[in-house]
Design a protein around this motif. Sequence first.
Motif, mmCIF file in Angstrom:
data_model
loop_
_atom_site.group_PDB
_atom_site.id
_atom_site.type_symbol
_atom_site.label_atom_id
_atom_site.label_comp_id
_atom_site.label_asym_id
_atom_site.label_seq_id
_atom_site.Cartn_x
_atom_site.Cartn_y
_atom_site.Cartn_z
ATOM 1 N N ASP A 1 22.789 -1.574 8.564
ATOM 2 C CA ASP A 1 22.842 -0.621 9.678
ATOM 3 C C ASP A 1 21.484 -0.361 10.340
ATOM 4 O O ASP A 1 21.406 0.265 11.399
ATOM 5 N N ILE A 2 20.415 -0.823 9.709
ATOM 6 C CA ILE A 2 19.083 -0.596 10.288
ATOM 7 C C ILE A 2 19.013 -1.267 11.659
ATOM 8 O O ILE A 2 19.356 -2.435 11.806
ATOM 9 N N GLY A 3 18.607 -0.513 12.661
ATOM 10 C CA GLY A 3 18.487 -1.066 14.013
ATOM 11 C C GLY A 3 19.809 -1.219 14.751
ATOM 12 O O GLY A 3 19.850 -1.745 15.857
ATOM 13 N N LYS A 4 20.886 -0.748 14.142
ATOM 14 C CA LYS A 4 22.207 -0.794 14.784
ATOM 15 C C LYS A 4 22.147 -0.057 16.124
ATOM 16 O O LYS A 4 22.858 -0.372 17.061
ATOM 17 N N ARG A 5 21.331 0.967 16.171
ATOM 18 C CA ARG A 5 21.063 1.686 17.421
ATOM 19 C C ARG A 5 19.571 2.003 17.433
ATOM 20 O O ARG A 5 19.020 2.438 16.420
ATOM 21 N N THR A 6 18.934 1.738 18.562
ATOM 22 C CA THR A 6 17.504 2.036 18.668
ATOM 23 C C THR A 6 17.224 2.713 20.001
ATOM 24 O O THR A 6 18.070 2.704 20.899
ATOM 25 N N THR A 7 16.054 3.285 20.114
ATOM 26 C CA THR A 7 15.592 3.852 21.378
ATOM 27 C C THR A 7 14.319 3.108 21.751
ATOM 28 O O THR A 7 13.482 2.841 20.882
ATOM 29 N N VAL A 8 14.192 2.750 23.012
ATOM 30 C CA VAL A 8 12.993 2.037 23.459
ATOM 31 C C VAL A 8 12.025 3.054 24.070
ATOM 32 O O VAL A 8 12.366 3.760 25.027
ATOM 33 N N PHE A 9 10.853 3.121 23.475
ATOM 34 C CA PHE A 9 9.842 4.056 23.951
ATOM 35 C C PHE A 9 8.789 3.293 24.752
ATOM 36 O O PHE A 9 8.249 2.289 24.278
ATOM 37 N N THR A 10 8.528 3.770 25.956
ATOM 38 C CA THR A 10 7.442 3.194 26.754
ATOM 39 C C THR A 10 6.221 4.067 26.495
ATOM 40 O O THR A 10 6.224 5.261 26.827
ATOM 41 N N MET A 11 5.226 3.460 25.850
ATOM 42 C CA MET A 11 4.038 4.237 25.480
ATOM 43 C C MET A 11 2.882 3.290 25.176
ATOM 44 O O MET A 11 3.026 2.066 25.242
ATOM 45 N N GLU A 12 1.743 3.854 24.859
ATOM 46 C CA GLU A 12 0.568 3.021 24.649
ATOM 47 C C GLU A 12 0.579 2.345 23.276
ATOM 48 O O GLU A 12 0.207 1.185 23.135
ATOM 49 N N SER A 13 0.998 3.089 22.271
ATOM 50 C CA SER A 13 1.018 2.541 20.909
ATOM 51 C C SER A 13 2.113 3.241 20.121
ATOM 52 O O SER A 13 2.535 4.336 20.491
ATOM 53 N N PRO A 14 2.576 2.628 19.047
ATOM 54 C CA PRO A 14 3.654 3.268 18.270
ATOM 55 C C PRO A 14 3.106 4.338 17.322
ATOM 56 O O PRO A 14 3.062 4.151 16.113
ATOM 57 N N THR A 15 2.714 5.456 17.892
ATOM 58 C CA THR A 15 2.142 6.539 17.086
ATOM 59 C C THR A 15 2.895 7.840 17.351
ATOM 60 O O THR A 15 3.600 7.965 18.358
ATOM 61 N N PHE A 16 2.684 8.800 16.476
ATOM 62 C CA PHE A 16 3.338 10.105 16.591
ATOM 63 C C PHE A 16 2.970 10.788 17.913
ATOM 64 O O PHE A 16 3.842 11.296 18.618
ATOM 65 N N GLU B 1 1.897 9.538 20.741
ATOM 66 C CA GLU B 1 2.499 8.870 21.890
ATOM 67 C C GLU B 1 4.000 9.177 21.969
ATOM 68 O O GLU B 1 4.552 9.347 23.054
ATOM 69 N N LEU B 2 4.631 9.263 20.811
ATOM 70 C CA LEU B 2 6.058 9.589 20.751
ATOM 71 C C LEU B 2 6.320 10.977 21.347
ATOM 72 O O LEU B 2 7.267 11.177 22.114
ATOM 73 N N VAL B 3 5.455 11.914 21.006
ATOM 74 C CA VAL B 3 5.591 13.273 21.542
ATOM 75 C C VAL B 3 5.452 13.243 23.067
ATOM 76 O O VAL B 3 6.236 13.875 23.786
ATOM 77 N N TYR B 4 4.497 12.470 23.573
ATOM 78 C CA TYR B 4 4.339 12.329 25.034
ATOM 79 C C TYR B 4 5.624 11.765 25.645
ATOM 80 O O TYR B 4 6.092 12.236 26.678
ATOM 81 N N ASN C 1 2.646 11.528 31.141
ATOM 82 C CA ASN C 1 1.762 10.376 31.404
ATOM 83 C C ASN C 1 2.544 9.059 31.479
ATOM 84 O O ASN C 1 2.132 8.066 30.898
ATOM 85 N N SER C 2 3.652 9.090 32.169
ATOM 86 C CA SER C 2 4.506 7.897 32.376
ATOM 87 C C SER C 2 5.159 7.369 31.099
ATOM 88 O O SER C 2 5.763 6.305 31.099
ATOM 89 N N ARG C 3 5.010 8.098 29.999
ATOM 90 C CA ARG C 3 5.713 7.680 28.771
ATOM 91 C C ARG C 3 7.180 8.070 28.915
ATOM 92 O O ARG C 3 7.491 9.080 29.558
ATOM 93 N N LYS C 4 8.042 7.320 28.284
ATOM 94 C CA LYS C 4 9.453 7.695 28.329
ATOM 95 C C LYS C 4 10.251 7.116 27.158
ATOM 96 O O LYS C 4 9.789 6.199 26.473
ATOM 97 N N ALA C 5 11.424 7.679 26.975
ATOM 98 C CA ALA C 5 12.329 7.221 25.917
ATOM 99 C C ALA C 5 13.654 6.833 26.571
ATOM 100 O O ALA C 5 14.204 7.613 27.347
ATOM 101 N N VAL C 6 14.148 5.644 26.275
ATOM 102 C CA VAL C 6 15.387 5.173 26.895
ATOM 103 C C VAL C 6 16.287 4.517 25.847
ATOM 104 O O VAL C 6 15.815 3.745 25.016
ATOM 105 N N TRP C 7 17.553 4.833 25.875
ATOM 106 C CA TRP C 7 18.531 4.119 25.026
ATOM 107 C C TRP C 7 19.793 3.902 25.825
ATOM 108 O O TRP C 7 20.044 4.580 26.818
ATOM 109 N N GLU C 8 20.538 2.915 25.437
ATOM 110 C CA GLU C 8 21.807 2.682 26.139
ATOM 111 C C GLU C 8 22.855 2.122 25.199
ATOM 112 O O GLU C 8 22.575 1.841 24.048
#
Lengths: 110, 247
Positions: free
Chosen positions: B214-229, B231-234, B240-247
């Motif tokens: 089930d790992i990765g069965k559903r994910t969210t794509v984050f547009t950010m500078e690096s995979p850090t906490f 950046e995730l909060v942003y 700053n143009s960061r965003k979270a998108v899933w479909e």
Amino acid sequence: MKLADLAEELSLKVLTYNEGTSREVSGCYISDMLSDVMANSKKGDIWITIQAHTNILAVANLKNLSGIIVVNGREVDDETLKRAGAEKVTILSSSLSAFEVAGKIYKMIM
Amino acid sequence: MLKQFKADLHIHTCLSPCADIEMSPKAVVKTALERGIDMIAVTDHNSAENVEAVMHAAEGSGLAVLCGMEASTVEEVHILALFEGHEGIIKLQEMVYNKLMPGRNDPEIFGEQVIADEEDDVLGFNDRLLISATGITAKSLVDTVHALGGIAIASHIDREGFGIISQLGFIPDDCLLDALEFSSRISFDKAKELYGNYSNFAWLSSSDAHRLEDIGKRTTVFTMESPTFTELVYALKNMNSRKAVWE
């Protein structure tokens, strides 16, 4: 039957909005999941629960319930008690379990 | 430069009684990498005792691991608490352990609660009743997570059990959640139709994996500078143009 009479018969403690005990109790619904209460309770029901979150006030008003009995001696959140008067919701409490309270109510109103 | 990172921020390990014993630190990391995931969060029920092992197992692999926990409130609402470092989660764990309903886990009924190291060796078994609820209210839990520097995300709000909407009917105004999580059972379009009135919150979706498949069965794509906490909060705040998108 009036909520006041039911409260007396079951030795329930009226925690909030005493004025609401003049309401008519026409049925009863038991659940701790608020989404379920919103979907399935009926106007005039007395609601038996151990859920004591402030959202119980909104659900009781939304569904026009006659009151809420918090059972098992469960403590009600301070915030819920504080807001109940303004939202005109009567909360009663009992140290008995949901089973015992419901059994008594069933005998009285069915 | 902004890039896209695939994240699965709700993964249980073998410490959760209901999770498969195969969910060991190394296996979780390996599977996430195989599925092209850049960032995961370890979120066991009411405990964070396998977080460090997964972080160590992921060292040098390129997989970012956030410290997390799926805490159960007194209303039986599940809330994901995510932190950048270990300090916050340990403090939260202490509070959760103190307020956990009493009782011992019966592995025959609920499953084993395995504490492992980064080599997948068994260090021991947690015998608390992790499947149970705590005496902490949802509001208090969210406020505590914030005070400890973390973020709080309501788990699987579309589900009929243990979601904030199933338990509380609607999301209370005083519950200052950082995001709402949708389960893999609901599509984005359906979520928009049913939960559109909660679009003032950030939305994400994750697998809630209890088994490796089930790992990765559903994910969210984050547009950010690096995979850090940070950046995730942003991204959750659309800053700053960061965003979270899933479909």
